[in-house]
Design an enzyme around this catalytic site. Structure first.
Site, short mmCIF file in Angstrom:
data_model
loop_
_atom_site.label_atom_id
_atom_site.label_comp_id
_atom_site.label_asym_id
_atom_site.label_seq_id
_atom_site.Cartn_x
_atom_site.Cartn_y
_atom_site.Cartn_z
N HIS A 139 9.95 22.10 99.45
CA HIS A 139 9.98 23.42 100.10
C HIS A 139 8.55 23.88 100.36
CE1 HIS A 139 10.63 27.62 100.87
NE2 HIS A 139 10.03 27.98 99.76
N HIS A 141 5.89 26.60 103.29
CA HIS A 141 5.83 27.75 104.19
C HIS A 141 4.95 27.46 105.41
CE1 HIS A 141 6.25 30.34 100.22
NE2 HIS A 141 7.38 29.71 100.53
N GLU A 169 9.15 12.57 120.02
CA GLU A 169 9.56 11.91 118.77
C GLU A 169 10.57 12.71 117.95
OE1 GLU A 169 8.45 8.80 117.28
OE2 GLU A 169 8.01 8.48 119.39
N HIS A 210 10.71 32.67 106.01
CA HIS A 210 10.29 32.19 104.68
C HIS A 210 9.72 30.76 104.74
CE1 HIS A 210 11.12 31.94 100.09
NE2 HIS A 210 10.26 31.03 100.45
P1 13P Z 1 7.63 29.23 92.78
O1 13P Z 1 6.20 29.60 92.51
O2 13P Z 1 8.58 29.80 91.77
O3 13P Z 1 7.79 27.74 92.97
O4 13P Z 1 8.06 29.92 94.16
C1 13P Z 1 7.34 29.71 95.33
C2 13P Z 1 8.19 29.86 96.53
O5 13P Z 1 7.84 29.32 97.57
C3 13P Z 1 9.44 30.62 96.45
O6 13P Z 1 10.26 30.38 97.54
ZN ZN Z 2 9.07 29.74 99.32
#
Ligand code: 13P
Ligand code: ZN
Length: 271
Positions: A139, A141, A169, A210
């Site tokens: 995950h 950003h 691509e 997010h």
């Molecule tokens: P953490 O620091 O708990 O990993 O959270 C960061 C984050 O990106 C939450 O979505």
């Molecule tokens: Zn996050």
């Protein structure tokens, strides 16, 4: 017992978090990674009977019973993982009943796993149910992908088709498309359940305003997926206010799939 600081899985986590930080995807403590490890690989470096702490889980993770994962820490910065791995990540093992997990290494100086652990575990379970070789959830950003979720309709098909049109691509890298979730409170079981429902059909789920949740069989695949989505989003942001003279047509996207022997998501191309 071998030195865990030399374990390939610790070295790889250091390497990938440093790269993600340098890509600008993980400001401050933004982003988290979890990676399912093979038991043999872990037990060369850690004594399975030496449990440091046991913490509860708020959902049933029994599908991962006995599995080890290396996970980044909550509130910890990706840019610090490489120079102090033991504070900024750790190795956990899911309990036999799926109601708790043991910490076997890391999370020193008051650390604990990411606040997104429920989402990571639910998404591992969902991906493993459709792909037994699945191992990584990542995950982060990335700025252009986030920006695109403000100005583009949040429909899975429409969002996917725009991304496919931005780089040749894209359809080759993610022929199954991406999914998008509307804004939700992060770090909750609810966002984990909503993401896990979508991630059975795709390896990339976007959280509006997010970030990205990516899944793959290894770090390269997962990093590469996110990198490709973010590149496409960057092109979209660069050209969204300019009239387009041409793009990639659905017929051309279909021709690409034929050449690369890929099946695009059913119903997405108008051909
Ligand atoms: P953490 O620091 O708990 O990993 O959270 C960061 C984050 O990106 C939450 O979505
Ligand atoms: Zn996050």
């Amino acid at each position: 017992m071998n030195n865990i600081f030399e374990a390939p899985f610790v070295r790889e986590m250091c390497h990938i978090t440093a790269n993600m930080y340098r890509m600008g995807w993980d400001e401050r403590n933004g982003g988290n990674i979890s990676w399912i490890l093979e038991n043999d690989a872990v037990e060369q470096y850690l004594d399975p009977s030496h449990v440091l702490r046991t913490l509860p889980l708020s959902f049933d993770a029994s599908a991962l019973a006995g599995r080890y994962l290396i996970v980044t820490g909550t509130g910890r910065y990706f840019r610090n993982v490489e120079r102090c791995p033991q504070d900024n990540m750790g190795v956990i093992r899911i309990a036999a009943d799926g109601k708790s997990y043991d910490i076997l290494w890391g999370f020193e100086n008051g650390g604990r796993p990411t606040s997104e652990l429920p989402t990571h575990l639910m998404n591992h379970i969902a991906r493993l149910s459709v792909d037994p070789a699945h191992r990584v959830v990542m995950h982060c950003h990335p700025a252009n992908t986030l920006a695109m979720t403000y100005v583009h309709e949040l429909d899975d098909r429409a969002f996917t088709k725009t991304l496919w049109q931005m780089c040749t691509e894209c359809i080759v890298v993610f022929p199954e498309g991406v999914s998008v979730l509307p804004w939700m409170v992060c770090g909750t079981n609810e966002i984990g359940e909503a993401t896990a429902e979508k991630i059975k059909d795709v390896r990339v789920v976007l959280w509006a305003a997010h970030g990205i949740f990516g899944a793959g069989r290894d770090m390269d695949e997962t990093f590469g997926l996110i990198e490709t989505v973010e590149k496409a989003a960057e092109i979209y942001i660069k050209i969204m206010n300019t009239p387009w003279k041409q793009s990639i047509t659905d017929a051309e996207l279909a021709a690409l799939c034929k050449e690369f022997k890929l099946t695009p998501r059913a119903g997405y191309l108008d051909v």
